[in-house]
Enzyme design. Structure first.
Site, PDB file in Angstrom:
ATOM      1  N   SER A 245      -2.953   5.626   2.287  1.00 34.12           N
ATOM      2  CA  SER A 245      -3.086   6.877   3.038  1.00 34.12           C
ATOM      3  C   SER A 245      -4.537   7.336   2.948  1.00 34.12           C
ATOM      4  O   SER A 245      -5.270   6.941   2.027  1.00 34.12           O
ATOM      5  CB  SER A 245      -2.165   7.952   2.430  1.00 34.12           C
ATOM      6  OG  SER A 245      -2.451   9.234   2.953  1.00 34.12           O
TER       7      SER A 245
ATOM      8  N   TYR B 128       2.586  12.642  -3.987  1.00 35.95           N
ATOM      9  CA  TYR B 128       2.213  11.755  -2.888  1.00 35.95           C
ATOM     10  C   TYR B 128       0.763  11.298  -3.054  1.00 35.95           C
ATOM     11  O   TYR B 128       0.453  10.104  -2.952  1.00 35.95           O
ATOM     12  CB  TYR B 128       2.397  12.474  -1.555  1.00 35.95           C
ATOM     13  CG  TYR B 128       2.136  11.612  -0.342  1.00 35.95           C
ATOM     14  CD1 TYR B 128       3.135  10.796   0.178  1.00 35.95           C
ATOM     15  CD2 TYR B 128       0.898  11.613   0.300  1.00 35.95           C
ATOM     16  CE1 TYR B 128       2.904  10.003   1.295  1.00 35.95           C
ATOM     17  CE2 TYR B 128       0.655  10.823   1.410  1.00 35.95           C
ATOM     18  CZ  TYR B 128       1.665  10.026   1.906  1.00 35.95           C
ATOM     19  OH  TYR B 128       1.418   9.235   3.005  1.00 35.95           O
TER      20      TYR B 128
END
Length: 253
Positions: free
Chosen positions: A145, A158
């Protein structure tokens, strides 16, 4: 370089979380490149299966709770035994939990880590063990990400998990590159998926995000799928331990 450098004809790729979003985009891109996909996840793969059939591409689905890394390894073994060796693994499945850091719960931490990082490592391990035992070449593509490189807001587990994905990608590449296993990652930016639905529904955050993206748009799952094909195909044969941002220029800003 010839067009065949991007051809996946005859290749069988396992893609986790292939039922929707980025995973579905990756599956369809593999299908367009001539490859077959084994889709894995908890939810129905019917939509992806229909889309793959429309392409004339092979698709099999396996139901599995990827939070249980032992179940995930057993699933990979079943898929290998049932229809032959796998050529690639895309660790795409991931979840996100949003909460202020001072209020973040241990449950939300553990659930995200179990799927986003722990399962990714042990599934990669199971895949590599098979390849090494049979002296086969293989490709692993991990989905990281832009938050592998940034802090983000209200997504503690996350962000930590995606930083970990980049670290594991590098470590596994160092250990396995000389054994003909390419391990790389893709760092998606802001893509139109279920994970970003809350952000896109918030007018203020949506505007803030769009104003920062040089490309001026949210990404499409197909943007990630085409990058995955590159990392699964012969074209990337000398690429090891890389994390490729596909973010519309977000990290360059």
């Amino acid at each position: 370089m010839s067009a065949t450098a991007f051809d996946l004809t005859g290749k069988r790729i396992l893609v986790t979380g292939a039922n929707t979003g980025i995973g579905q985009g990756i599956a369809l891109a593999i299908g367009r490149a001539g490859g077959a996909v084994i889709g894995v996840g908890r939810s129905s793969m019917a939509e992806t299966e229909a889309a793959m059939a429309a392409l004339g591409a092979g698709f099999q689905s396996y139901a599995c709770d990827l939070a249980d890394h032992r179940a995930a390894q057993a699933m990979l073994d079943r898929a290998w035994a049932a229809s032959g060796p796998l050529d690639g693994l895309v660790n795409n499945a991931g979840i996100i939990r949003r909460q202020d850091a001072v209020d973040f719960s241990e449950q939300d931490w553990d659930e995200v880590m179990d799927i986003n990082l722990k399962s990714l490592f042990f599934l990669s391990q199971a895949f590599a063990r098979r390849l090494l035992a049979e002296e086969r070449q293989g490709r692993i593509v991990n989905i990281a990400s832009v938050l592998s490189f940034q802090g983000g807001i209200r997504v503690a587990s996350y962000t930590a998990s995606k930083h970990g994905v980049v670290g594991l990608t590098r470590l596994l590449a160092c250990e396995w590159a000389a054994r003909n296993i390419n391990v790389n990652a893709i760092a998606p930016g802001y893509i139109e998926t279920n994970n970003t639905a809350a952000l896109r529904a918030d007018p203020e955050r949506r505007t803030q995000i769009l104003n920062r993206i040089p490309a001026g748009r949210w990404g499409d799952p197909a943007d990630i799928g085409d990058a995955a094909v590159f990392l699964l195909a012969p074209a990337s044969r000398y690429v090891h331990g890389a994390t490729l941002p596909v973010d519309g220029g977000w990290l360059a800003r």
